[in-house]
Write a protein that holds these residues in place. Structure first.
Motif, PDB file in Angstrom:
ATOM      1  N   ASP A 208      -4.464   8.156  -3.222  1.00  0.00           N
ATOM      2  CA  ASP A 208      -5.043   7.526  -4.405  1.00  0.00           C
ATOM      3  C   ASP A 208      -4.677   8.285  -5.668  1.00  0.00           C
ATOM      4  OD1 ASP A 208      -6.186   5.964  -2.486  1.00  0.00           O
ATOM      5  OD2 ASP A 208      -8.264   6.282  -3.120  1.00  0.00           O
TER       6      ASP A 208
ATOM      7  N   ARG B 143      -6.272   3.608  -9.760  1.00  0.00           N
ATOM      8  CA  ARG B 143      -7.481   3.194 -10.477  1.00  0.00           C
ATOM      9  C   ARG B 143      -7.399   3.696 -11.906  1.00  0.00           C
ATOM     10  NH1 ARG B 143     -12.292   1.228  -9.387  1.00  0.00           N
ATOM     11  NH2 ARG B 143     -12.004   1.411  -7.127  1.00  0.00           N
TER      12      ARG B 143
ATOM     13  N   ARG C  29      -7.084  12.280  -3.319  1.00  0.00           N
ATOM     14  CA  ARG C  29      -6.915  11.836  -4.691  1.00  0.00           C
ATOM     15  C   ARG C  29      -6.181  12.847  -5.568  1.00  0.00           C
ATOM     16  NH1 ARG C  29     -12.845   9.270  -6.247  1.00  0.00           N
ATOM     17  NH2 ARG C  29     -12.759   7.549  -4.762  1.00  0.00           N
TER      18      ARG C  29
ATOM     19  N   LYS D 279      -2.929   3.396  -3.999  1.00  0.00           N
ATOM     20  CA  LYS D 279      -3.969   2.796  -4.844  1.00  0.00           C
ATOM     21  C   LYS D 279      -3.997   3.508  -6.183  1.00  0.00           C
ATOM     22  CE  LYS D 279      -8.964   1.839  -4.932  1.00  0.00           C
ATOM     23  NZ  LYS D 279     -10.241   1.951  -4.164  1.00  0.00           N
TER      24      LYS D 279
END
Length: 355
Positions: free
Chosen positions: A35, A91, A285, A89
């Motif tokens: 992420d 964000r 992350r 991913k």
């Protein structure tokens, strides 16, 4: 603002990152990067007491000048490089990302990339932007909503902003196709914990997913105390007493929210337990700050300057090799070793790095 950003020298200088050989990236604890959180602004129109307390982020606070922050094109270039390293991913965060002008243009640059694209917002202007965001290619949104009670909500956002407008934003986002909406409630004892069950009740059967987040010691300005933390186990117990719950398997390895569903089929909720049930061992992350600094942990004290590479003429391979080197050296596990003393240490602010 960051306490410390570590400059990066490339092979044009006196430091050469070892080349990435294309194998899955693993850090010192065997964790793979999955992420990427990208902060597009350090500004916000709220002054939430646990994130940007007004006594610190007042009219005299010096936010980053426009020329210091990454352009949309620079963000998109870095995003492509991260995806090549295994990121699945992305964000977008802030501050409040929707205060960044023309954000839909960035969404349009990122949407064609091979990654799940989402955004976290306080919802204050979501009704205005939801349609444009969806048309640009955004997949879903997460909305921060700490209370359904208007007086409590206004007190927590410290901007006298009404909860009804956030609720309108959620409705509009869902109608635009940005669903299911995830709704994040930071729970602070004595402030809004009496509304946990009300929050669960309101969203049951809606198709949206409420996630209850333990109050964390992010940054150095929110006055964190362990006494203010409502453990996720207590949150689940309170809700379960009213609406029986059962656990659900995670969607993927490293998912931070522990999933629970209502036994009667009315949907699911989540619990994020960074304080009482640390998930450092599965954290996957990486975080890119507004001005292009790379952080390997939400509780980091320093970052690595990628903007210097981007604006200094470095090739994609040079940047890719440096990111890989940073990840391979990563050993963060702050939440596992948290103490009252580490909580007092100066750390990067959440409004700068994104939540």
């Amino acid at each position: 603002m960051p306490e410390k950003v570590i400059p990066i020298r490339t092979e044009r200088g006196d430091f050469t990152s070892p080349p990435w050989d294309g194998s899955p990236l693993k850090d010192t604890l065997g964790r793979q990067m999955r992420d990427l959180r990208i902060s597009v602004t350090d500004r916000c129109n709220f002054r939430c007491v646990y994130c940007m307390p007004r006594e610190v982020f007042d009219a005299n606070y010096r936010f980053l000048p426009h020329g210091a922050i990454l352009t949309f094109e620079e963000i998109a270039r870095l995003a492509r490089i991260f995806i090549g390293l295994g990121v699945q991913k992305i964000r977008l965060t802030g501050g409040e990302p929707l205060v960044r002008k023309d954000l839909a243009k960035l969404i349009a640059l990122l949407a064609p990339l091979d990654a799940d694209l989402t955004l976290t917002t306080n919802g204050s202007t979501l009704a205005r932007h939801a349609g444009d965001l969806k048309r640009a290619g955004l997949a879903r949104v997460t909305v921060s909503l700490d209370s359904l009670d208007d007086a409590t909500f206004r007190a927590m956002n410290d901007a006298d902003f009404p909860v009804a407008k956030v609720l309108d934003g959620i409705t509009t986002a869902a109608a635009a196709g940005l669903a299911p909406v995830k709704i994040n409630m930071v729970v602070k004892r004595g402030i809004n914990d009496h509304q946990i069950v009300d929050m669960a009740r309101h969203w049951r059967g809606s198709g949206h997913i409420v996630r209850f987040i333990e109050f964390m010691d992010v940054g150095s300005t929110n006055g964190w105390r362990m006494d203010d933390v409502v453990p996720s186990a207590e949150v689940i117990r309170r809700i379960g007493e009213q609406f029986p719950l059962e656990p659900v398997d995670p969607n993927y390895a490293g998912e931070v929210a522990e999933r629970w569903r209502y036994r009667d089929g009315a949907g699911e909720i989540g619990a994020i337990s960074s304080v009482t049930q640390a998930f450092c061992r599965s954290c996957n992350r990486m975080r890119l700050s507004t001005e292009g600094a790379l952080y390997t942990c939400l509780f980091a004290q320093s970052g690595h300057d990628l903007k210097q590479l981007v604006r200094g003429g470095a090739s994609d391979d040079e940047i890719r090799n440096r990111i890989a080197a940073v990840w391979r050296a990563r050993g963060d596990r702050y939440s596992e070793i948290r103490t009252a003393e580490t909580a007092k240490q100066r750390k990067i602010e959440m409004s700068y790095i994104g939540g």
